[in-house]
Design a protein around this motif. Structure first.
Motif, PDB file in Angstrom:
ATOM      1  N   GLY A 132       0.982  -1.183   0.154  1.00  0.00           N
ATOM      2  CA  GLY A 132      -0.016   0.187  -0.011  1.00  0.00           C
ATOM      3  C   GLY A 132       0.810   1.263  -0.083  1.00  0.00           C
ATOM      4  O   GLY A 132       0.526   2.238  -0.467  1.00  0.00           O
ATOM      5  N   ALA A 133       1.904   1.256   0.953  1.00  0.00           N
ATOM      6  CA  ALA A 133       2.736   2.475   0.771  1.00  0.00           C
ATOM      7  C   ALA A 133       3.543   2.698  -0.414  1.00  0.00           C
ATOM      8  O   ALA A 133       3.550   3.858  -0.866  1.00  0.00           O
ATOM      9  N   VAL A 134       3.835   1.650  -1.218  1.00  0.00           N
ATOM     10  CA  VAL A 134       4.374   1.879  -2.671  1.00  0.00           C
ATOM     11  C   VAL A 134       3.429   2.280  -3.481  1.00  0.00           C
ATOM     12  O   VAL A 134       3.565   3.277  -4.235  1.00  0.00           O
ATOM     13  N   PHE A 135       2.134   1.601  -3.418  1.00  0.00           N
ATOM     14  CA  PHE A 135       1.054   2.204  -4.271  1.00  0.00           C
ATOM     15  C   PHE A 135       0.717   3.725  -4.257  1.00  0.00           C
ATOM     16  O   PHE A 135       0.541   4.413  -5.421  1.00  0.00           O
ATOM     17  N   MET A 136       0.966   4.185  -3.037  1.00  0.00           N
ATOM     18  CA  MET A 136       0.479   5.605  -3.119  1.00  0.00           C
ATOM     19  C   MET A 136       1.586   6.638  -2.422  1.00  0.00           C
ATOM     20  O   MET A 136       1.432   7.718  -2.367  1.00  0.00           O
ATOM     21  N   ASN A 137       2.738   5.680  -2.724  1.00  0.00           N
ATOM     22  CA  ASN A 137       4.013   6.744  -2.414  1.00  0.00           C
ATOM     23  C   ASN A 137       3.702   7.224  -1.085  1.00  0.00           C
ATOM     24  O   ASN A 137       3.852   8.546  -0.920  1.00  0.00           O
ATOM     25  N   ILE A 145       8.196   7.019   0.142  1.00  0.00           N
ATOM     26  CA  ILE A 145       8.899   5.807  -0.482  1.00  0.00           C
ATOM     27  C   ILE A 145       9.828   6.200  -1.767  1.00  0.00           C
ATOM     28  O   ILE A 145      10.639   5.432  -1.981  1.00  0.00           O
ATOM     29  N   SER A 146       9.472   7.113  -2.354  1.00  0.00           N
ATOM     30  CA  SER A 146      10.210   7.411  -3.784  1.00  0.00           C
ATOM     31  C   SER A 146      11.635   7.607  -3.473  1.00  0.00           C
ATOM     32  O   SER A 146      12.462   7.452  -4.306  1.00  0.00           O
ATOM     33  N   ASN A 147      12.017   8.017  -2.330  1.00  0.00           N
ATOM     34  CA  ASN A 147      13.420   8.342  -1.915  1.00  0.00           C
ATOM     35  C   ASN A 147      14.047   6.998  -1.663  1.00  0.00           C
ATOM     36  O   ASN A 147      15.395   7.348  -1.633  1.00  0.00           O
ATOM     37  N   ILE A 148      13.498   5.956  -1.282  1.00  0.00           N
ATOM     38  CA  ILE A 148      14.176   4.851  -1.094  1.00  0.00           C
ATOM     39  C   ILE A 148      13.862   3.520  -1.922  1.00  0.00           C
ATOM     40  O   ILE A 148      14.730   2.574  -1.882  1.00  0.00           O
ATOM     41  N   LEU A 149      13.083   3.539  -2.870  1.00  0.00           N
ATOM     42  CA  LEU A 149      12.660   2.496  -3.605  1.00  0.00           C
ATOM     43  C   LEU A 149      13.609   2.355  -4.783  1.00  0.00           C
ATOM     44  O   LEU A 149      13.838   3.361  -5.513  1.00  0.00           O
ATOM     45  N   GLU A 150      13.920   1.062  -4.983  1.00  0.00           N
ATOM     46  CA  GLU A 150      14.828   0.779  -6.025  1.00  0.00           C
ATOM     47  C   GLU A 150      14.116   0.197  -7.429  1.00  0.00           C
ATOM     48  O   GLU A 150      14.310   0.784  -8.400  1.00  0.00           O
ATOM     49  N   GLU A 168       9.937   4.156 -13.536  1.00  0.00           N
ATOM     50  CA  GLU A 168       8.700   3.632 -14.097  1.00  0.00           C
ATOM     51  C   GLU A 168       7.619   3.558 -13.241  1.00  0.00           C
ATOM     52  O   GLU A 168       6.544   3.686 -13.815  1.00  0.00           O
ATOM     53  N   MET A 169       7.652   3.776 -11.907  1.00  0.00           N
ATOM     54  CA  MET A 169       6.659   3.911 -11.020  1.00  0.00           C
ATOM     55  C   MET A 169       6.130   5.222 -11.095  1.00  0.00           C
ATOM     56  O   MET A 169       4.769   5.589 -10.657  1.00  0.00           O
ATOM     57  N   LYS A 170       6.710   6.217 -11.759  1.00  0.00           N
ATOM     58  CA  LYS A 170       6.134   7.818 -11.768  1.00  0.00           C
ATOM     59  C   LYS A 170       5.601   8.476 -10.609  1.00  0.00           C
ATOM     60  O   LYS A 170       4.346   8.684 -10.634  1.00  0.00           O
ATOM     61  N   PHE A 171       6.504   8.202  -9.578  1.00  0.00           N
ATOM     62  CA  PHE A 171       5.900   8.776  -8.121  1.00  0.00           C
ATOM     63  C   PHE A 171       5.790  10.204  -8.308  1.00  0.00           C
ATOM     64  O   PHE A 171       6.480  10.888  -8.992  1.00  0.00           O
ATOM     65  N   SER A 172       4.694  10.570  -7.718  1.00  0.00           N
ATOM     66  CA  SER A 172       4.563  12.211  -7.331  1.00  0.00           C
ATOM     67  C   SER A 172       3.994  12.067  -6.002  1.00  0.00           C
ATOM     68  O   SER A 172       3.818  11.022  -5.311  1.00  0.00           O
ATOM     69  N   TYR A 173       3.569  13.276  -5.275  1.00  0.00           N
ATOM     70  CA  TYR A 173       2.928  13.541  -4.123  1.00  0.00           C
ATOM     71  C   TYR A 173       1.693  12.482  -4.065  1.00  0.00           C
ATOM     72  O   TYR A 173       0.566  12.622  -4.608  1.00  0.00           O
ATOM     73  N   ARG A 174       1.962  11.385  -3.207  1.00  0.00           N
ATOM     74  CA  ARG A 174       1.155  10.364  -2.738  1.00  0.00           C
ATOM     75  C   ARG A 174       0.454   9.788  -3.958  1.00  0.00           C
ATOM     76  O   ARG A 174      -0.689   9.035  -4.042  1.00  0.00           O
ATOM     77  N   THR A 175       0.939   9.407  -4.953  1.00  0.00           N
ATOM     78  CA  THR A 175       0.645   8.955  -6.266  1.00  0.00           C
ATOM     79  C   THR A 175       1.788   8.123  -6.905  1.00  0.00           C
ATOM     80  O   THR A 175       2.976   8.415  -6.907  1.00  0.00           O
ATOM     81  N   SER A 176       1.286   7.138  -7.693  1.00  0.00           N
ATOM     82  CA  SER A 176       1.998   6.327  -8.359  1.00  0.00           C
ATOM     83  C   SER A 176       1.192   5.976  -9.785  1.00  0.00           C
ATOM     84  O   SER A 176       0.229   5.889  -9.943  1.00  0.00           O
ATOM     85  N   LYS A 180      -3.791   4.745 -11.377  1.00  0.00           N
ATOM     86  CA  LYS A 180      -4.740   4.848 -12.614  1.00  0.00           C
ATOM     87  C   LYS A 180      -4.104   4.423 -13.866  1.00  0.00           C
ATOM     88  O   LYS A 180      -4.788   3.775 -14.783  1.00  0.00           O
ATOM     89  N   GLU A 181      -3.021   4.677 -14.082  1.00  0.00           N
ATOM     90  CA  GLU A 181      -2.471   4.399 -15.703  1.00  0.00           C
ATOM     91  C   GLU A 181      -2.125   2.881 -15.720  1.00  0.00           C
ATOM     92  O   GLU A 181      -2.449   2.566 -16.772  1.00  0.00           O
ATOM     93  N   ARG A 182      -1.707   2.256 -14.813  1.00  0.00           N
ATOM     94  CA  ARG A 182      -1.435   0.652 -14.893  1.00  0.00           C
ATOM     95  C   ARG A 182      -1.806  -0.112 -13.735  1.00  0.00           C
ATOM     96  O   ARG A 182      -0.684  -0.196 -12.526  1.00  0.00           O
ATOM     97  N   PRO A 183      -3.148  -0.231 -13.460  1.00  0.00           N
ATOM     98  CA  PRO A 183      -3.413  -0.826 -12.148  1.00  0.00           C
ATOM     99  C   PRO A 183      -2.708  -2.345 -11.846  1.00  0.00           C
ATOM    100  O   PRO A 183      -2.317  -3.108 -12.792  1.00  0.00           O
TER     101      PRO A 183
END
Length: 301
Positions: A132-137, A145-150, A168-176, A180-183
């Motif tokens: 869930g944390a990765v899903f929503m950054n 999460i975007s600061n530590i995920l490889e 490729e995860m296209k992280f931004s504030y509380r989104t990845s 929406k793009e690739r469930p």
């Protein structure tokens, strides 16, 4: 649906329940029944669950530990896949940590801090799972999460499994990209941390946990932060300035401790929470011209 239930049970893929109340699986203790709830016992059985569900032409929804989640009073149609005890393995090699999607984020942060690994201190006190944390950054205290995920191993809705890099995860504030793009479902995540001073790391995580206890109403059933922060302002601050702390509709109440939390003060329904969310949106827009956006995920019929 009964035929699918029997098929899933016969496959011995993990726990399978019909018409399971999702109020039992969310931190706010709200939610109608899942037609079928499956808790796969392994990543392989997760893949099998997805394959059979797709073959049956039935909708699927994935949940983790049920935080940051508001489920409709009418429940969720189709198969609800819960990542839990079957996907809770963690492996550490040097400064690289690999964790399954069902692992508790707080537990992971605490365990790696004791190994002298730094980078996940911000997660001390964040409820929910790694998936869930990765899903929503997920983030807090100036990091996320975007600061530590490889990279992350994702099971997509077409049944394919693929590693996605941080970019490729296209992280931004509380989104990845997964929202929406690739469930898809996060099976596993690989984090790149750094060596640090164990005592300092453990102390910082404890401070973050204590801060959450002191400022957020986790003694009540709640779903975490309801609104995204409309930076540079903060959602909780706007709610408080609008005089909405303590305001309630039905059994749902805006916490008097933190304006960005709605608590289940007693027999609250999803409709109560949604009505309260709309009231906050209308009031803040009228008072300050700010359009509030929900951070909590709202799902179901």
């Amino acid at each position: 649906m009964k035929e699918l239930t029997n098929k899933l049970i016969a496959m011995n893929i993990g726990a399978v329940k019909e018409n399971e109340p999702l109020a039992n699986h969310t931190t706010i203790k709200i939610g109608g029944p899942a037609d079928i709830l499956v808790e796969p016992s392994s990543a392989e059985n997760l893949k099998k669950t997805m394959e059979v569900t797709l073959e049956s032409g039935v909708k699927w929804t994935a949940i983790g530990r049920g935080s940051n989640l508001l489920v409709s009073d009418k429940g969720i149609e189709g198969v609800v896949i819960k990542l839990g005890t079957g996907l809770n393995h963690v492996a550490t090699e040097g400064t690289t940590v690999t964790a399954d999607g069902g692992v508790s984020l707080v537990s992971l942060a605490m365990s790696i801090s004791r190994q002298g690994l730094s980078g996940m201190e911000f997660a001390g006190g964040i409820p929910g799972s790694v998936g869930g944390a990765v899903f929503m950054n997920a983030g807090a205290h100036g990091s996320d999460i975007s600061n530590i995920l490889e990279k992350a191993l994702i099971l997509f809705e077409d049944g394919k499994i693929e590693w996605l890099s941080k970019d490729e995860m296209k992280f931004s504030y509380r989104t990845s990209v997964l929202q929406k793009e690739r469930p898809g479902i996060v099976i596993q995540a690989v984090f790149k941390l750094r060596e640090g001073e164990k005592e300092k790391i453990v102390a910082e995580i404890q401070r973050n946990k204590d801060y959450r206890k002191e400022t957020q109403p986790w003694n009540y059933p709640c779903a975490g932060s309801i609104f995204r922060n409309p930076l540079p302002d903060y959602a909780g601050n706007l709610v408080e300035k609008a005089g909405l702390k303590g305001h309630s509709i039905g059994g749902a109440k805006i916490s008097e401790m933190h304006g960005n939390f709605i608590v289940n003060a007693g027999a609250a329904t999803a409709e109560d929470v949604l009505a309260l969310i709309q009231h906050v949106k209308d009031t803040v827009l009228a008072s300050y011209g700010v359009r509030m956006e929900t951070e909590v995920e709202i799902i179901g019929r």
